[in-house]
Design an enzyme around this catalytic site. Sequence first.
Site, mmCIF file in Angstrom:
data_model
loop_
_atom_site.group_PDB
_atom_site.id
_atom_site.type_symbol
_atom_site.label_atom_id
_atom_site.label_comp_id
_atom_site.label_asym_id
_atom_site.label_seq_id
_atom_site.Cartn_x
_atom_site.Cartn_y
_atom_site.Cartn_z
ATOM 1 N N HIS A 87 33.232 43.101 -47.308
ATOM 2 C CA HIS A 87 32.221 44.107 -47.773
ATOM 3 C C HIS A 87 33.034 45.395 -47.435
ATOM 4 O O HIS A 87 33.783 45.677 -46.801
ATOM 5 C CB HIS A 87 31.236 44.017 -46.648
ATOM 6 C CG HIS A 87 30.049 44.804 -46.725
ATOM 7 N ND1 HIS A 87 29.940 46.124 -46.350
ATOM 8 C CD2 HIS A 87 28.581 44.757 -47.217
ATOM 9 C CE1 HIS A 87 28.832 46.521 -46.608
ATOM 10 N NE2 HIS A 87 27.894 45.448 -47.146
ATOM 11 N N GLU B 76 31.713 48.257 -46.089
ATOM 12 C CA GLU B 76 31.729 48.743 -44.893
ATOM 13 C C GLU B 76 33.004 48.477 -44.210
ATOM 14 O O GLU B 76 33.590 49.126 -43.356
ATOM 15 C CB GLU B 76 30.635 48.881 -44.262
ATOM 16 C CG GLU B 76 30.409 49.612 -42.772
ATOM 17 C CD GLU B 76 29.297 49.057 -42.027
ATOM 18 O OE1 GLU B 76 29.140 48.938 -40.769
ATOM 19 O OE2 GLU B 76 28.063 49.009 -42.488
ATOM 20 N N CYS C 68 23.118 49.556 -36.683
ATOM 21 C CA CYS C 68 22.321 50.495 -37.035
ATOM 22 C C CYS C 68 20.654 50.130 -36.630
ATOM 23 O O CYS C 68 20.203 48.997 -37.174
ATOM 24 C CB CYS C 68 22.240 50.812 -38.247
ATOM 25 S SG CYS C 68 21.083 52.307 -38.940
ATOM 26 N N CYS D 220 27.642 57.366 -44.433
ATOM 27 C CA CYS D 220 26.530 57.367 -43.501
ATOM 28 C C CYS D 220 27.025 58.006 -42.074
ATOM 29 O O CYS D 220 28.312 57.479 -41.600
ATOM 30 C CB CYS D 220 26.004 56.014 -43.417
ATOM 31 S SG CYS D 220 24.876 56.036 -42.210
#
Length: 291
Positions: free
Chosen positions: A130, A132, A199, A99
Amino acid sequence: MKPTVEIDVRSGFCHGVVTAIRKAEEELERSDKPLYCLGDIVHNSDEVERLEHKGLTTVAHADLPRLSGARVLLRAHGEPPSTYRTAREQGIEIIDATCQVVLRLQQRIKAAYDAPGPRPQIVIYGKAGHAEVNGLVGQTEGEAIVVENTGQLDRIDFGRDIDLYSQTTMSLQGLAEMVSEIERRKAPEVRFTYHDTICRQVANRVNHLREFAASHEVVLFVAGAKSSNGKVLYNECLAANPRTYLLSRPADFCPGWIEGAETVGVCGATSTPSWLMEEVRDCVERHISEQ
């Protein structure tokens, strides 16, 4: 009066997940050569299964050494530099679907870590382990400190400069609490810099989902068991409407949930495909029509 069932049109995949899935489908159509994905492309087992039927094979990091010369897709969550090094060493063709929001965050953390002069403590507000977060910590050669809540702030040395970032899908309120507590506890001479790297496509859903949940008598929240974002958004809906129920697929639906209700809302996480929410809606409507 039979209840009406409405899908939240703003629920479902975020832009980063849409892009990753589109890339996977394009690559599967472009070549007969096997395509692998490093980890589940999205935290939804039904969508993973759909793409597996198209030819996408999910692999783990431990599988990379045996994939010499293969095509491997990196999902939206991003990867640490070590993954790219391993790919180069094995001659693996990387299809990078990281992303863009995550990629920019990785670059900011990398720049801060590599900047000349005394290095501050790089702190990441996020969930340890996680995908990310692993990619973000990797930008600092494993030195970044990960904290999920203010109770974990003892991991920080409040006598040293602090540079705070956030996993892109954490809550704005949680980040604000983190900033406030660090400000309160740090030594007066410590330089504390924080970066709001959440985000907005995800964060802005919170208020909307609260309104959506409150406007229906019953809410069916559709999310995969592995979805971190799903757990957060489900709890937001539950806080707004105690008759909110979590399900991962139509088979989880319990008719007793909607008993006596006139309006039923169906919504989901950023990792929930729209087709799955539609299947849940159809399941509920079939039950209603049979009554």
